[in-house]
Design an enzyme around this catalytic site. Structure first.
Site, PDB file in Angstrom:
ATOM      1  N   GLY A 131       0.812  -1.214   0.000  1.00  0.00           N
ATOM      2  CA  GLY A 131       0.000   0.000   0.000  1.00  0.00           C
ATOM      3  C   GLY A 131       0.846   1.265   0.000  1.00  0.00           C
ATOM      4  O   GLY A 131       0.339   2.356   0.243  1.00  0.00           O
ATOM      5  N   ASP A 154      -1.728   8.357  -6.252  1.00  0.00           N
ATOM      6  CA  ASP A 154      -0.381   7.787  -6.118  1.00  0.00           C
ATOM      7  C   ASP A 154       0.563   8.355  -7.166  1.00  0.00           C
ATOM      8  O   ASP A 154       1.707   8.708  -6.879  1.00  0.00           O
ATOM      9  CB  ASP A 154      -0.422   6.264  -6.266  1.00  0.00           C
ATOM     10  CG  ASP A 154      -1.304   5.610  -5.233  1.00  0.00           C
ATOM     11  OD1 ASP A 154      -1.837   6.321  -4.358  1.00  0.00           O
ATOM     12  OD2 ASP A 154      -1.467   4.371  -5.304  1.00  0.00           O
TER      13      ASP A 154
HETATM   14  P1  ADP Z   1       1.728  -1.524  -4.462  1.00  0.00           P
HETATM   15  O1  ADP Z   1       0.683  -1.367  -3.415  1.00  0.00           O
HETATM   16  O2  ADP Z   1       3.087  -1.675  -3.873  1.00  0.00           O
HETATM   17  O3  ADP Z   1       1.644  -0.476  -5.525  1.00  0.00           O
HETATM   18  P2  ADP Z   1       0.924  -3.209  -6.653  1.00  0.00           P
HETATM   19  O4  ADP Z   1       0.392  -4.587  -6.668  1.00  0.00           O
HETATM   20  O5  ADP Z   1       0.076  -2.123  -7.173  1.00  0.00           O
HETATM   21  O6  ADP Z   1       1.416  -2.931  -5.159  1.00  0.00           O
HETATM   22  O7  ADP Z   1       2.276  -3.175  -7.501  1.00  0.00           O
HETATM   23  C1  ADP Z   1       3.274  -4.129  -7.301  1.00  0.00           C
HETATM   24  C2  ADP Z   1       3.851  -4.544  -8.644  1.00  0.00           C
HETATM   25  O8  ADP Z   1       4.677  -3.481  -9.188  1.00  0.00           O
HETATM   26  C3  ADP Z   1       4.788  -5.735  -8.518  1.00  0.00           C
HETATM   27  O9  ADP Z   1       4.081  -6.956  -8.615  1.00  0.00           O
HETATM   28  C4  ADP Z   1       5.713  -5.524  -9.706  1.00  0.00           C
HETATM   29  O10 ADP Z   1       5.128  -5.975 -10.901  1.00  0.00           O
HETATM   30  C5  ADP Z   1       5.832  -4.008  -9.780  1.00  0.00           C
HETATM   31  N1  ADP Z   1       7.001  -3.577  -8.983  1.00  0.00           N
HETATM   32  C6  ADP Z   1       6.970  -2.884  -7.819  1.00  0.00           C
HETATM   33  N2  ADP Z   1       8.216  -2.701  -7.330  1.00  0.00           N
HETATM   34  C7  ADP Z   1       9.044  -3.308  -8.192  1.00  0.00           C
HETATM   35  C8  ADP Z   1      10.457  -3.498  -8.234  1.00  0.00           C
HETATM   36  N3  ADP Z   1      11.252  -3.034  -7.260  1.00  0.00           N
HETATM   37  N4  ADP Z   1      10.985  -4.143  -9.307  1.00  0.00           N
HETATM   38  C9  ADP Z   1      10.175  -4.616 -10.275  1.00  0.00           C
HETATM   39  N5  ADP Z   1       8.849  -4.479 -10.277  1.00  0.00           N
HETATM   40  C10 ADP Z   1       8.278  -3.841  -9.256  1.00  0.00           C
HETATM   41 MG    MG Z   2      -0.094  -0.114  -6.667  1.00  0.00          MG
END
Ligand code: ADP
Ligand code: MG
Length: 378
Positions: A123, A171
């Site tokens: 989140g 965001d």
């Molecule tokens: P959040 O709440 O953290 O935004 P989401 O599910 O919306 O969670 O996004 C997470 C996705 O973003 C991961 O599954 C990946 O595909 C991508 N992502 C986030 N951080 C990274 C990272 N450090 N390296 C590669 N992909 C990432």
């Molecule tokens: Mg997200």
């Protein structure tokens, strides 16, 4: 915390040469203004120290090659011809490319190594950090002027239309527009934002419950339609346009649940504007009080908290150094955010984490953070 040097080392290891530039885009935490974005209301997020860094080398052709250091994987695509494949981190980058192309921008290729420390799926919006870092990379290599609001919309489009996640604009806006030492009061209807200084002598502490949203999608859609129902009752498109006076004059006519949902949204807008005023006056006591009231409203009226969040927020509030705490994000798990006196932040971290672990037998991740700049070339 700052991974800009590590990402350069990773780039050199992988490509055997130096990158031309490094870009960075942060994750975020919302201080107050929850579940109001889709009602056209006000939110008050800040960009956090955790971010996504990409080391980038310009390519003369239209290929994009990327190494994800966190996943230990590479991916590539051709800008003139690419399509959605399957859920994968590279789809966020493709989605950004698609949204930029749709706006008429001509894109150049690049080689990249990316490294991030926004916890994924907690989140704190690791996805927006990735989208805005990718947008920054494309703009730098393709000579596209950086318009933060346009790029936030590009990031949202990537996530909505390409990745297929129905998120609001908050965001991406804060990851694009953040300013060090400041939160960002964002009008989610006009997308106008104002930087508001954080009070002095306090720290922002993010506490992860280590529980994850389960039914969040269906509950989210249900809350959205309840808000639409309430707006329709008042004859407006968005609850943003219902003042507290209008609401309290007629609340008894609404079905009970619709009434509670609307009450949260309408009072949350008032609290968020008051919180920004308190910050401008350097009044951390009032800011903390408003955060707690927001939590109570999310817990009792909007009903998107859970046991773990309530326990963690109660433990935080019980600590002498805490000025206010609340659940943050969509709810049903995820993180809480607390406003804590700077001089006792270390004791707060330690003692609240220990008390939570004792209470629910889960270890909370704790992130103490200041407010940072939005997406940037370093
Ligand atoms: P959040 O709440 O953290 O935004 P989401 O599910 O919306 O969670 O996004 C997470 C996705 O973003 C991961 O599954 C990946 O595909 C991508 N992502 C986030 N951080 C990274 C990272 N450090 N390296 C590669 N992909 C990432
Ligand atoms: Mg997200």
């Amino acid at each position: 915390m700052n991974l800009s040097e590590d990402v350069v080392v990773a780039f050199r290891d992988h490509y055997g040469a130096d990158p031309d530039i490094v870009v960075r885009a942060p994750g975020r935490v919302n201080l107050i203004g929850e579940h109001v974005d889709y009602n056209g209301g006000f939110v008050l997020p800040m960009a956090i120290e955790r971010a996504m860094w990409i080391a980038v080398r310009f390519r003369p052709d239209d290929e994009v090659h990327v190494l994800s250091c966190d996943f230990g994987q590479t991916a590539r695509f051709t800008l003139s011809d690419f399509e959605y494949q399957k859920p994968h981190w590279c789809e966020y980058i493709k989605g950004v490319a698609a949204a930029l192309k749709k706006r008429g921008h001509t894109l150049q290729g690049w080689d990249g190594a990316m490294l991030g420390n926004v916890p994924r799926g907690s989140g704190l919006s690791s996805s927006a950090a990735l989208e805005l870092a990718a947008a920054k990379a494309f703009c730098e290599v393709s000579n596209i002027p950086w318009d933060p609001v346009e790029m936030a919309v590009v990031g949202q489009e990537a996530e909505n239309d390409w990745v297929g996640v129905n998120c609001g604009i908050m965001d991406q806006m804060i990851s694009a527009c953040g300013m060090a030492g400041h939160a960002y009061l964002l009008d989610c209807r006009s997308l106008e934002g104002t930087h508001v200084p954080l009070p002095t002598g306090v720290k922002i502490v993010i506490l992860d419950t280590a529980t994850r949203r389960g039914l969040v999608d269906s509950a989210y859609n249900e809350r959205r339609s309840q808000c639409e129902e309430a707006a329709a009752f008042f004859g407006v498109d968005l609850l943003r346009d219902v003042s507290p006076e209008m609401f309290f004059a007629r609340e008894a006519e609404l079905p009970e649940l619709t009434c509670k949902r609307a009450r949260h949204v309408i009072t949350e807008d008032v609290r968020t504007l008051a919180a920004a005023d308190a910050m401008r006056m350097n009044d951390s006591e009032t800011l903390g009080k408003l955060m707690w009231e927001s939590h109570v409203s999310l817990r009792d009226d909007f009903e998107v908290s859970n046991e773990a969040l309530n326990t963690l927020v109660d433990l935080a509030m019980a600590h002498e150094s805490c000025l206010g705490a609340r659940m943050t994000g969509a709810g049903f798990g995820g993180c809480a955010v607390a406003l804590v006196r700077e001089d006792s932040a270390a004791a707060f971290e330690r003692e609240v984490a220990a008390a939570y672990q004792q209470a629910v037998d889960l270890e909370p991740a704790v992130y103490v953070t200041g407010a940072t700049d939005g997406a940037q070339r370093l």
